[in-house]
Design an enzyme around this catalytic site. Structure first.
Site, PDB file in Angstrom:
ATOM      1  N   GLU A  35     -19.775   3.141 -50.031  1.00  0.00           N
ATOM      2  CA  GLU A  35     -18.968   2.543 -51.100  1.00  0.00           C
ATOM      3  C   GLU A  35     -17.629   3.344 -51.093  1.00  0.00           C
ATOM      4  OE1 GLU A  35     -16.837   1.645 -55.001  1.00  0.00           O
ATOM      5  OE2 GLU A  35     -18.156   3.486 -54.445  1.00  0.00           O
ATOM      6  N   GLU A  36     -17.874   4.663 -51.238  1.00  0.00           N
ATOM      7  CA  GLU A  36     -16.980   5.556 -51.692  1.00  0.00           C
ATOM      8  C   GLU A  36     -15.826   5.772 -50.692  1.00  0.00           C
ATOM      9  OE1 GLU A  36     -16.547   6.385 -54.603  1.00  0.00           O
ATOM     10  OE2 GLU A  36     -18.463   6.937 -55.519  1.00  0.00           O
TER      11      GLU A  36
ATOM     12  N   ASP B  45     -21.863  -0.706 -61.357  1.00  0.00           N
ATOM     13  CA  ASP B  45     -21.359   0.622 -60.950  1.00  0.00           C
ATOM     14  C   ASP B  45     -20.208   1.107 -61.900  1.00  0.00           C
ATOM     15  OD1 ASP B  45     -20.443   2.730 -59.210  1.00  0.00           O
ATOM     16  OD2 ASP B  45     -19.119   1.394 -57.956  1.00  0.00           O
TER      17      ASP B  45
ATOM     18  N   ASP C 247     -22.895   7.814 -60.470  1.00  0.00           N
ATOM     19  CA  ASP C 247     -22.063   7.039 -59.523  1.00  0.00           C
ATOM     20  C   ASP C 247     -22.602   7.342 -58.221  1.00  0.00           C
ATOM     21  OD1 ASP C 247     -20.065   5.589 -58.172  1.00  0.00           O
ATOM     22  OD2 ASP C 247     -18.430   7.067 -58.571  1.00  0.00           O
TER      23      ASP C 247
ATOM     24  N   HIS D 245     -16.699  11.355 -60.166  1.00  0.00           N
ATOM     25  CA  HIS D 245     -16.361  12.042 -59.094  1.00  0.00           C
ATOM     26  C   HIS D 245     -15.999  13.394 -59.093  1.00  0.00           C
ATOM     27  CE1 HIS D 245     -14.442   8.078 -57.225  1.00  0.00           C
ATOM     28  NE2 HIS D 245     -15.798   7.919 -57.496  1.00  0.00           N
TER      29      HIS D 245
ATOM     30  N   HIS E  46     -24.214   1.193 -55.256  1.00  0.00           N
ATOM     31  CA  HIS E  46     -24.219   1.599 -53.840  1.00  0.00           C
ATOM     32  C   HIS E  46     -24.954   3.146 -53.784  1.00  0.00           C
ATOM     33  CE1 HIS E  46     -21.076   4.584 -55.295  1.00  0.00           C
ATOM     34  NE2 HIS E  46     -20.794   3.781 -55.946  1.00  0.00           N
TER      35      HIS E  46
END
Lengths: 471, 471
Positions: A335-336, A363, A301, A434, A289
């Site tokens: 995606e997130e 991912d 990410d 994150h 993504h």
């Protein structure tokens, strides 16, 4: 084939008391010599791909390309102009390779932008609490919410409290990290479960086993049955400090200011096709993504996943290696925010589901590859295990069974489409996940080369072998 | 004794081509059987101390006391009211143990308070650069300094540049971490060396081998020969990103806003004496510094050192173990501003220097103890090595030679007074050093017990043995 399988399973049943048959024994029978030999026959081609990436012109190109991309754009949150610019950039990069079969599919995506995030411990002493709001959290008023906080270790712990203990309070979920799958529920469900008990806000211990006072953001889902309350993640360090204070019987009072802006914007999934020579309608999908959280640089990410998936058609084209089925490289968007891009694709392409022979997403980090995490039938896994034997020389032959490999692609594998994630030495993945620490420093030139090589070669073999991956 | 030593050294000279004599062989001769046996004879007392801390009433008391202290006060920067309150708290904690021989010595200390720190990358793209100003950095104007930046790997690299390359620029020191001792010079000397070349500000790659986008603050010293320019530390991640951009030939433009306030306040060194029974005028000093940087909680640097040093008189008193010499536990103030408290003590007590038998400081982490880092003559080290043998059961018998053990106490050991630091498994110390991650999460209950036990028992034996530690 079926009666042979029956006999085998009977045999397994008989001997299983003494020793469980190894997967390999089962696979030998399931696949048969011919297919095993056919797959082994790809070694010269997969070795050519490995050499090209590890020692040839592509050496360090994944790292360098990713670094240039990440340095240029930084975070690419859903709905941002930067995300769209980064998509344009990847399209141009692809065109520069002479690949023109590129499609973008527009869709509406949420944009959630933090404006002010400030949590202050007021009692027992004044202290700034490091914090990241959770995705799509509602805002507080500008003065924020000032309330007493209670600490809970689990949902059971919360449920065991009297209403009067929770009503009007801030609930702090302080569940120690077990695994992402287990622990993330406190982030995704915490706000609504606290609201259901009358809480005015919720905070969650960041979903990580390690921290340098680093908060970890992430998605959360409001349950429409309950009021939407502001919610954010705090660090392990502050959670542990608050827990100690709470256990000493000290009253904890916090002020929580979380101001954000919500909007809807248009974004795009990006599809790059490398057409198959014999069954172009059949697809082997590789993907990542392209959107990221706003707090880091989105290198791990999921910039790494984008670049190893981008490399698949590029390397095959450069080496003039042509699979029978089409390889489609997809850059999912948003995606997130909850697999928004993948859901849109699944909906728009639902009539083509039967044509997805295999679907892959990287991912879970692009660290040193160990093999693939595979979801599908036993026979499907046997075939992939056989393919992975081609990567023994780089120690990437491990197959781990995963019910839902990947993130976006779980929407497909959950409906029975076989698929795989890149399985890597990612023990530190959640240290950075994150956070502001999701940067190029987590990536390594050689490890990215290894991942690129395995990802490309595996996708090619799967797209070229004589049989479809069974469902 | 001296002629025996001469013979030994001759023997050593003769055999040294074949095998270098082990320290142990040298020590056996230097110490003689009697002293070795005397030290070994302390085992029952040191075991009693170990049992009391590891299994008895003191178990986990260091961790719990430290946690309560750190949670109550948080950071204790030089010149702050919090620091003075934390000193009062430690004095009361000592009085609660029935120890009344407590002295405080006032001194003037600098107070440097950050008000606004903001560094923004303007070109090639806009990005917030995580930053901590360095100690006593001068302020910028409110609009900050906007200038082009250059990257250098070393002072040599800087010196090799033409004046025109540096004048009016921001110098970014991007030296990779080698060791604290080697790398910290870019932090301590960087600003003035850049100013000497005409730079308008300087930034330094944080002095650490690991980061989750964590800046590390620390002291720096202006050279009065050059203009004082604003200076701050950036993260490994941003340093590496800026380096990549720079190496690609991209122009780097930064805006640096650093606003701080400087003042002078009164603080105190705190001396707790546990009087010796035979030679009360002779001192064995155990110590740590009670001030901390403002950005973390000062748990590791140096709350742990304070609490293991506080424990020494407390445990000995509780167990009614009375050494011949006085044990003085000192909490230095304003260490982070440049050993200010220790320098004041050294000056005020310079006539008593001969009475300092041994001086110890635990300021390199209170992780699992491995032994002591010792500065002093060969004979002094031999005695300490013999003492450390008493801690074989807890694997804390290692002696490492250190020229300047401790931080504050280097002012004493540099003038020939023998001394030691607590030597621990501190490989991750610099991951957290001077960051927001210096919290109780770095500390461990059992490791603090081990450190407390070794520190107390070693200090006691040194304070009680029949001979002074030779200089």
């Amino acid at each position: 084939m079926n009666s042979l399988l029956g006999s085998l399973l009977l045999l397994i049943g008989v001997v299983s008391c003494k020793h469980l048959p190894k997967d390999e024994e089962v696979c030998a029978v399931l696949l048969g010599n011919e297919l095993v030999e056919e797959i082994a026959g790809y070694k010269s081609v997969t070795d050519e791909i490995l050499r090209y990436v590890l020692e040839g012109d592509f050496k360090h190109q994944t790292y360098n390309g990713l670094a240039k991309f990440v340095d240029k754009f930084g975070p690419r949150p859903s709905g941002s102009e930067t995300l769209e610019q980064s998509i344009d950039y990847m399209i141009q990069l692809t065109r520069d390779e002479g690949i023109t079969d590129i499609t973008t599919e527009e869709l509406e995506v949420p944009q959630w932008t933090r404006e002010l995030e400030q949590v202050t411990l007021l009692e027992p002493r004044v202290k700034n609490i490091a914090v990241f709001g959770l995705g799509r959290s509602v805002s507080t008023s500008p003065e924020g919410i000032t309330a007493e906080a209670i600490m809970v270790n689990s949902f059971d712990d919360l449920d065991s409290l009297a209403d009067s203990d929770v009503k009007g309070k801030i609930v702090i979920y302080d569940a120690k990290f077990v695994s992402y799958g287990v622990s993330v529920r406190y982030r995704t469900e915490g706000a609504s479960r606290a609201a259901a008990r009358g809480a005015v806000a919720s905070l969650v211990r960041s979903i990580t086993p390690f921290s340098i006072n680093s908060p970890h953001t992430g998605a959360q889902n409001y349950d429409n049955n309950y009021p939407k309350i502001p919610t954010a993640a705090i660090t392990l360090e502050d959670a542990d400090m608050l827990r100690r204070m709470y256990d000493r019987g000290e009253k904890i009072v916090l002020n929580i200011k979380l101001i954000s802006k919500s909007d809807t914007k248009t974004s795009r999934n990006t599809l790059i096709d490398y057409k198959g020579t014999e069954s172009p309608e059949k697809l082997v999908i590789v993907s990542g993504h392209i959107d990221s959280w706003d707090v880091g640089q989105g290198a791990m990410d999921n910039g790494g996943g984008i670049f190893v998936s981008w490399a698949v058609p590029v390397i095959l084209k450069r080496l003039n290696i042509k699979p029978k089925r089409t390889i489609r490289s997809i850059f999912w968007t948003a995606e997130e925010m909850g697999l928004i891009g993948a859901a849109d694709y699944a909906n728009k392409h639902k009539n083509e589901n039967n044509n997805i022979n295999f679907i892959m997403e990287a991912d879970e980090g692009t660290f040193a590859p160990l093999g693939l995490g595979v979801g599908g039938t036993q026979e499907a896994r046997c075939i992939i295990a056989e393919v992975l034997k081609l990567f023994k020389s780089i120690n990437a032959s491990t197959l781990v069974e995963q019910n839902a490999p990947g993130s976006d692609i779980s929407l497909f594998t959950n409906s029975g489409i076989p698929g795989a994630s890149l399985y890597t030495e990612n023990s530190k993945y959640f240290w950075f996940h994150h956070t502001a620490g999701d940067t190029m420093n987590v990536e390594n030139e050689h490890e990215l080369d290894l991942g690129t090589a395995v990802w490309t070669a595996a996708a090619y073999v799967i797209a070229d072998i004589s049989i479809d991956i069974p469902r």
